[in-house]
Design a protein around this motif. Structure first.
Motif, short mmCIF file in Angstrom:
data_model
loop_
_atom_site.label_atom_id
_atom_site.label_comp_id
_atom_site.label_asym_id
_atom_site.label_seq_id
_atom_site.Cartn_x
_atom_site.Cartn_y
_atom_site.Cartn_z
N THR A 50 -14.73 -3.72 -44.00
CA THR A 50 -14.84 -4.57 -42.80
C THR A 50 -14.63 -3.78 -41.50
OG1 THR A 50 -13.86 -6.26 -44.15
CG2 THR A 50 -14.09 -6.75 -41.83
N LEU A 51 -13.61 -2.93 -41.49
CA LEU A 51 -13.27 -2.22 -40.26
C LEU A 51 -14.29 -1.13 -39.93
CD1 LEU A 51 -9.42 -1.89 -40.87
CD2 LEU A 51 -10.57 -3.49 -39.36
N TYR A 52 -15.20 -0.87 -40.85
CA TYR A 52 -16.17 0.20 -40.66
C TYR A 52 -17.59 -0.31 -40.42
CZ TYR A 52 -12.50 3.36 -42.09
OH TYR A 52 -11.33 4.07 -42.16
N LEU A 57 -20.49 -5.63 -36.58
CA LEU A 57 -19.42 -6.60 -36.34
C LEU A 57 -19.75 -7.54 -35.20
CD1 LEU A 57 -16.04 -4.70 -36.74
CD2 LEU A 57 -16.84 -6.71 -37.97
N VAL A 93 -10.61 -9.40 -42.88
CA VAL A 93 -10.23 -8.06 -43.32
C VAL A 93 -9.41 -8.20 -44.59
CG1 VAL A 93 -9.25 -5.88 -42.59
CG2 VAL A 93 -9.77 -7.62 -40.90
N ASP A 120 -12.24 8.91 -44.58
CA ASP A 120 -10.97 8.75 -43.86
C ASP A 120 -9.78 8.78 -44.80
OD1 ASP A 120 -12.13 8.70 -41.43
OD2 ASP A 120 -11.75 6.60 -40.97
#
Lengths: 183, 305
Positions: free
Chosen positions: A71-73, A77, A86, A122
């Motif tokens: 989600t954060l990537y 969005l 998330v 990451d």
């Protein structure tokens, strides 16, 4: 209402495809390599679990399994509504130097995989990353290709490939092609 | 929650509080990584506007923004044109004209964040307005307690101290009761404002009553800068009557958590023995602060329409 056009795979077909993919994954193992599977939330996680089980049957080895939440990537969005929730990424082993197989249900534009690769690096520097998908439906928007495919399915853009899993959706296990409703 | 302001925890329902806390758990995972950065808010900008001194909250917001890849600008309001007499509204419009995507505001006047929110299209996040609210502090306390205790429902929480001047206490009280905790308050009678019961608190006659069998103990900072009217006799006497020491903390459950919003007045509202003791989770709170602020920024700025 979505119109179901065709059933692409039934439970037996999915089982066969996953078994073959597990064989291929094991065949391509190089000496000294440490394999791990990483499922992309949500359906990829359940498929990765099945692959883990198949690899265990083949090799009597338990390969580690991680869960990736991308989600954060995401790069979309801004356009997505409702806002995606998330969830947690759970990769309980060091990815450093490992051979990782990313697992997802359907490969389409390749954007999810792009986000997953960003999320993975990451966490560390794997030795190599491969991609396993149950269905490749084409229409790539990025230079990404799968290493292990359950089934190639030519589709039109207005169609949707639905992978139904009892763990997520209840009911029967199958892959179906449905038509997107006219806007 | 996309596009909304965060002015007061009273504006969030129980399910929305849960959503923030869930997202914060994922953010805490990001904080634990070697590469503490995700690209979620790439290309968004955030301004922190602090008209009152603050280190913790400001750094926490700025790091939260940076860990999510937003561009963050901190405005030192003491040096800004505000000192030249610019109104909050004009400052706000200026920021908007520069294309800012969200503003974090700390101000000594209650309602300042709401005023700013009315002039701005983009989300405004209240980082403390006078004695009114400090929603992200409330959220980080909820997160800290939930992470340690599993669930808030049914817990007895004692909040001890200066309830009158504490925006932290007000936000904690709202959040805790909304998620099912039972909140007891105690402090000097002159510092217990009317209306606490209306917010769901039980006002204890003594500190001891509030502490007895508590699962969580929060001591509030004695805000000396707000005590000009002689509402309390002095630090020493305050410590004797209301300060958290080992004996008092022993009235709570043996596994009770001790929280404090910091900075500490050691020897006044809490002894060093308690503040540095095994039950204190003050640095969990600080860490949670970054995680919940990341969650808030994500939910207000990232995705959805």
């Amino acid at each position: 209402m979505l119109r179901e056009k065709a059933r692409i795979m039934d439970a037996a077909g999915m089982g066969r495809a996953l078994r073959r993919m597990a064989h291929e994954i094991v065949e391509r193992e190089e000496p000294g390599e440490e394999l791990a599977l990483v499922g992309i939330r949500r359906r990829g996680v359940h498929l990765a679990r099945r692959l883990q089980e198949e690899v265990r049957r083949l090799t009597q080895r338990e390969v580690p399994l991680g869960i990736l939440d991308i989600t954060l990537y995401r790069d979309d969005l801004v356009d997505r509504s409702p806002q995606p929730e998330v969830h947690r990424t759970e990769v309980p082993f060091p990815v450093e130097g490992r051979r990782l197989v990313l697992v997802d249900d359907v490969l389409y534009t390749g954007r999810t995989v792009r986000a997953a690769l960003d999320a993975l690096v990451d966490l560390g520097r794997p030795r190599r990353v491969e991609l396993a998908v149950l269905v490749d439906r084409g229409h790539r928007e990025l230079p990404i290709r799968p290493d292990y495919v359950g089934k190639n399915v030519p589709t039109a853009a207005e169609e949707i490939v639905e992978v139904r899993l009892p763990e997520v959706d209840g009911g029967v296990e199958e892959v179906v092609l449905v038509e997107r409703p006219a806007q | 929650m996309k596009g909304r302001d965060l002015l007061d925890l009273a504006d969030l329902g129980a399910d929305e509080l849960e959503t923030v806390l869930e997202a914060a758990a994922s953010m805490e995972d990001v904080l634990a990584r070697r590469i503490k950065k995700v690209p979620t808010l790439r290309g968004r900008s955030l301004v922190t506007l602090f008209f009152e001194p603050s280190t913790r909250t400001r750094i926490s917001f700025e790091l939260a923004g940076k860990y999510l890849s937003a561009d963050v600008v901190g405005v030192n309001a003491a040096a800004a044109s505000v000192q030249k007499g610019e109104s909050l509204e004009d400052t706000a419009r200026t920021l908007e004209a520069m294309g800012v995507d969200a503003v974090v505001l700390r101000h000594r006047a209650a309602g300042a964040a709401e005023l700013l929110a009315r002039c701005l299209e983009v989300p405004v996040i209240n980082a403390g307005d006078g004695m009114h609210a400090h929603p992200t502090q409330g959220l980080l306390d909820l997160y800290t307690v939930r992470r340690r205790k599993g669930e808030l429902r049914g817990l007895k929480v004692a909040i001890i101290g200066d309830l009158e001047h504490s925006r932290v206490a007000r936000s904690d009280l709202i959040g805790l009761t909304r998620l099912g905790a039972q909140v007891w308050v105690a402090g000097p009678a002159t510092l217990l404002p009317p209306g606490l019961e209306g917010l769901g608190a039980r006002v204890a006659a003594t500190v001891e009553e509030a502490l007895r069998e508590a699962d969580v103990v929060m001591a509030l900072r004695l805000q000396r800068e707000r005590q000009q009217q002689g509402l309390i006799p002095g630090g020493e006497e305050y410590a004797r009557c209301f300060g958290l020491n080992r004996q008092r903390l022993a009235l709570a459950k043996p596994d009770a958590l001790f929280l404090h919003p910091m900075p500490l007045n050691r020897g006044v509202e809490v002894t060093s023995e308690v503040a540095d003791g095994a039950q204190a989770v003050l640095f969990d709170q600080v860490r949670a602060g970054v995680a919940v602020r990341m969650a808030v920024l994500y939910l207000l700025l990232g995705g959805g329409n």
